[in-house]
Design an enzyme around this catalytic site. Sequence first.
Site, PDB file in Angstrom:
ATOM      1  N   GLY A  32       0.809  -1.215   0.000  1.00  0.00           N
ATOM      2  CA  GLY A  32       0.000   0.000   0.000  1.00  0.00           C
ATOM      3  C   GLY A  32       0.838   1.258   0.000  1.00  0.00           C
ATOM      4  O   GLY A  32       2.038   1.245  -0.273  1.00  0.00           O
ATOM      5  N   HIS A  38       4.752   2.046  -7.855  1.00  0.00           N
ATOM      6  CA  HIS A  38       3.695   1.017  -7.920  1.00  0.00           C
ATOM      7  C   HIS A  38       2.836   1.222  -9.172  1.00  0.00           C
ATOM      8  O   HIS A  38       2.455   0.255  -9.827  1.00  0.00           O
ATOM      9  CB  HIS A  38       2.760   1.115  -6.700  1.00  0.00           C
ATOM     10  CG  HIS A  38       3.422   0.908  -5.382  1.00  0.00           C
ATOM     11  ND1 HIS A  38       3.613   1.915  -4.476  1.00  0.00           N
ATOM     12  CD2 HIS A  38       3.932  -0.223  -4.809  1.00  0.00           C
ATOM     13  CE1 HIS A  38       4.194   1.437  -3.394  1.00  0.00           C
ATOM     14  NE2 HIS A  38       4.414   0.151  -3.566  1.00  0.00           N
TER      15      HIS A  38
END
Length: 281
Positions: A32, A38
């Site tokens: 996360g 990402h």
Amino acid sequence: MSKVIQTIDQMKEFSKNSILSKKSIGFVPTMGYLHNGHLSLIKKARSQNDIVVVSIFVNPLQFAPNEDFNTYPRDFEKDRVLCEQNGVDVIFYPGYEEMYPQNYQTYVEVSFLSKPLEGKSRPTHFKGVTTIVLKLFNIIKPTRAYFGKKDAQQLIIIKKMVEDLNLDVEIVPCEIERDIDGLALSSRNVYLNAKERSQAVCLKKALDKAKELIDAKIYDSQTIIKNMKDVINSYDLARIDYISINSTDCLSELKEVVLGKTLISLAVFFGKTRLIDNMWI
Ligand code: PAF
């Protein structure tokens, strides 16, 4: 709209149906606090697969007791929006009890590759990584899984696990994403104060120095490491954990750089924050 799945049973059911309808699954495992690094993995997965699954799970097993598990940055709502904006089909967001129920006992370890480099400073880290990644592979059953080269040793270890355990997943390595000044993107960069952040560019500067020497055909590891140390030591807040030159296959230390087979990596502390970076030669 990204579907959020929190249980293993529902995730398995979704993957089973996708596989039955002959859809490829691209998987991006994360802890996360998503950043552009990402997102570049997600974009690549999106371009190569029918379905994209992102997992968000801050894995306690890969943090030592003295590390930052409790303070590791988390922002699920922001992550959910980013996933949605980038065409993620499913966010797998399990709780701790779901992944490690009481009486959990099974661990996976890639023995030798987990020992050097990061393994010296973080001896239990990779056992935690390989255990959670294998569990996620078993639950999600991806066709392809995407890992950044920023965590070079992690990528090499996961590839070895896939080879050794005959897993049916293609590991796709992805380039390091950097800020404008060259600092490799990491969720941990938020820990840096303004002065530390301005000096954190020294990791990339040290790697640039190594590249400059190699381009000038200077391959001796000691010389390269010495020059890299000089770069880092010229920044007063930086404290070197390691600088190392290793082979990309077995991670053994190299006396000389071998073109196409060498990983130059380093870890540097700024206060309590430990940053890593590397270059594949
Ligand atoms: O690279 C990471 O963020 C983690 O190590 C991973 C692969 C998601 C496993 O927890």
